[in-house]
Design a protein around this motif. Structure first.
Motif, PDB file in Angstrom:
ATOM      1  N   ALA A 115     -23.531   4.478 -26.268  1.00  0.00           N
ATOM      2  CA  ALA A 115     -22.771   5.104 -27.347  1.00  0.00           C
ATOM      3  C   ALA A 115     -21.421   5.644 -26.881  1.00  0.00           C
ATOM      4  N   ARG A 116     -21.223   5.734 -25.573  1.00  0.00           N
ATOM      5  CA  ARG A 116     -19.955   6.214 -25.020  1.00  0.00           C
ATOM      6  C   ARG A 116     -19.714   5.486 -23.708  1.00  0.00           C
ATOM      7  N   ASP A 117     -18.476   5.078 -23.494  1.00  0.00           N
ATOM      8  CA  ASP A 117     -18.130   4.429 -22.227  1.00  0.00           C
ATOM      9  C   ASP A 117     -18.256   5.431 -21.091  1.00  0.00           C
ATOM     10  N   ASP A 118     -18.770   4.967 -19.971  1.00  0.00           N
ATOM     11  CA  ASP A 118     -18.825   5.772 -18.755  1.00  0.00           C
ATOM     12  C   ASP A 118     -17.474   5.660 -18.081  1.00  0.00           C
ATOM     13  N   LEU A 119     -16.757   6.765 -17.988  1.00  0.00           N
ATOM     14  CA  LEU A 119     -15.452   6.770 -17.334  1.00  0.00           C
ATOM     15  C   LEU A 119     -15.529   7.307 -15.912  1.00  0.00           C
ATOM     16  N   THR A 120     -16.372   8.309 -15.687  1.00  0.00           N
ATOM     17  CA  THR A 120     -16.395   8.958 -14.379  1.00  0.00           C
ATOM     18  C   THR A 120     -17.070   8.100 -13.311  1.00  0.00           C
ATOM     19  N   GLY A 121     -18.114   7.392 -13.665  1.00  0.00           N
ATOM     20  CA  GLY A 121     -18.778   6.516 -12.688  1.00  0.00           C
ATOM     21  C   GLY A 121     -17.830   5.456 -12.150  1.00  0.00           C
ATOM     22  N   PRO A 122     -17.154   4.699 -13.033  1.00  0.00           N
ATOM     23  CA  PRO A 122     -16.190   3.717 -12.545  1.00  0.00           C
ATOM     24  C   PRO A 122     -15.033   4.346 -11.767  1.00  0.00           C
ATOM     25  N   ALA A 123     -14.595   5.539 -12.152  1.00  0.00           N
ATOM     26  CA  ALA A 123     -13.525   6.208 -11.399  1.00  0.00           C
ATOM     27  C   ALA A 123     -14.000   6.534  -9.985  1.00  0.00           C
ATOM     28  N   LEU A 124     -15.224   7.045  -9.869  1.00  0.00           N
ATOM     29  CA  LEU A 124     -15.787   7.318  -8.542  1.00  0.00           C
ATOM     30  C   LEU A 124     -15.901   6.033  -7.730  1.00  0.00           C
ATOM     31  N   CYS A 125     -16.407   4.991  -8.364  1.00  0.00           N
ATOM     32  CA  CYS A 125     -16.552   3.712  -7.660  1.00  0.00           C
ATOM     33  C   CYS A 125     -15.203   3.194  -7.181  1.00  0.00           C
ATOM     34  N   GLY A 126     -14.189   3.298  -8.038  1.00  0.00           N
ATOM     35  CA  GLY A 126     -12.860   2.833  -7.649  1.00  0.00           C
ATOM     36  C   GLY A 126     -12.312   3.605  -6.471  1.00  0.00           C
ATOM     37  N   GLY A 127     -12.452   4.929  -6.512  1.00  0.00           N
ATOM     38  CA  GLY A 127     -11.950   5.754  -5.418  1.00  0.00           C
ATOM     39  C   GLY A 127     -12.681   5.528  -4.114  1.00  0.00           C
ATOM     40  N   LEU A 128     -13.990   5.337  -4.202  1.00  0.00           N
ATOM     41  CA  LEU A 128     -14.784   5.127  -2.987  1.00  0.00           C
ATOM     42  C   LEU A 128     -14.651   3.692  -2.467  1.00  0.00           C
ATOM     43  N   ALA A 129     -14.450   2.735  -3.368  1.00  0.00           N
ATOM     44  CA  ALA A 129     -14.215   1.350  -2.943  1.00  0.00           C
ATOM     45  C   ALA A 129     -12.902   1.248  -2.172  1.00  0.00           C
ATOM     46  N   ALA A 130     -11.939   2.091  -2.528  1.00  0.00           N
ATOM     47  CA  ALA A 130     -10.642   2.080  -1.849  1.00  0.00           C
ATOM     48  C   ALA A 130     -10.754   2.452  -0.372  1.00  0.00           C
ATOM     49  N   VAL A 131     -11.862   3.116   0.005  1.00  0.00           N
ATOM     50  CA  VAL A 131     -12.094   3.454   1.412  1.00  0.00           C
ATOM     51  C   VAL A 131     -13.279   2.653   1.964  1.00  0.00           C
ATOM     52  N   ASP A 132     -13.520   1.508   1.325  1.00  0.00           N
ATOM     53  CA  ASP A 132     -14.450   0.492   1.815  1.00  0.00           C
ATOM     54  C   ASP A 132     -15.932   0.831   1.716  1.00  0.00           C
ATOM     55  N   ALA A 133     -16.304   1.779   0.858  1.00  0.00           N
ATOM     56  CA  ALA A 133     -17.732   2.055   0.669  1.00  0.00           C
ATOM     57  C   ALA A 133     -18.399   0.857   0.001  1.00  0.00           C
ATOM     58  N   HIS A 134     -19.643   0.632   0.342  1.00  0.00           N
ATOM     59  CA  HIS A 134     -20.468  -0.380  -0.327  1.00  0.00           C
ATOM     60  C   HIS A 134     -21.156   0.354  -1.473  1.00  0.00           C
ATOM     61  N   LEU A 135     -20.839  -0.001  -2.708  1.00  0.00           N
ATOM     62  CA  LEU A 135     -21.228   0.811  -3.861  1.00  0.00           C
ATOM     63  C   LEU A 135     -22.395   0.255  -4.644  1.00  0.00           C
ATOM     64  N   SER A 136     -23.136   1.185  -5.216  1.00  0.00           N
ATOM     65  CA  SER A 136     -24.263   0.863  -6.066  1.00  0.00           C
ATOM     66  C   SER A 136     -24.231   1.809  -7.267  1.00  0.00           C
TER      67      SER A 136
END
Length: 165
Positions: A23-44
């Protein structure tokens, strides 16, 4: 030198009834993933409803799948469905109160409402230990946290793995 999370599996867990139901787009999860991917984290990334047993289960599953850090977003306030701290507390063997204190302190100048955030942080009893950090579900809190999370996660994992201080 910028911190790197290369080779470190990080689970990002969004806690939101509305995002879980679509019912609502998740904005914070993708923002966290983007920020952590930028420092090469393997994300789940994962999304769960505001339900203590579902939150605890997804954290446990992420750790069983190899996550060394679990960062949650949402469910840390004082609303009737905000149960992320209650779900997280039993999983923490070594509390790290300095992390949520730092995060609240960083944002206190923006709004005094950060004082209502009940997020926790700590290490699990798993071998190897995993780091759990609860963040509020607001974009401003997530953006602010991303300025310090990579270094905190990298240093914490290095220390629990026997690295130097």
């Amino acid at each position: 030198m910028s911190p790197t999370l290369a080779g470190i599996r990080v689970a990002v867990v969004t806690v939101s009834d509305r995002s879980f139901a679509g019912a609502r787009d998740d904005l914070t999860g993708p923002a966290l993933c983007g920020g952590l991917a930028a420092v090469d984290a393997h994300l789940s990334p994962r999304i769960v409803p505001d339900d203590a047993s579902a939150i605890a289960q997804v954290i446990e599953d992420a750790i069983a799948d190899g996550a060394r850090a679990v960062v949650t977003t949402g469910g840390t306030g004082i609303g009737p469905r905000d149960v992320t701290p209650e779900a997280t507390a039993p999983l923490i063997a070594v509390p790290l109160p300095g992390i949520p204190e730092l995060l609240r302190q960083r944002d206190a100048g923006r709004t005094p409402l950060v004082a209502l955030s009940r997020g926790l942080a700590g290490l699990t009893a798993h071998e190897p230990p995993a780091l759990i950090i609860n963040l509020p579900g607001s974009m401003s809190a997530v953006e602010s946290a991303l300025e310090v999370l990579p270094a905190l996660i990298a240093h914490a994992i290095a220390q629990v793995d026997g690295g130097d201080h």
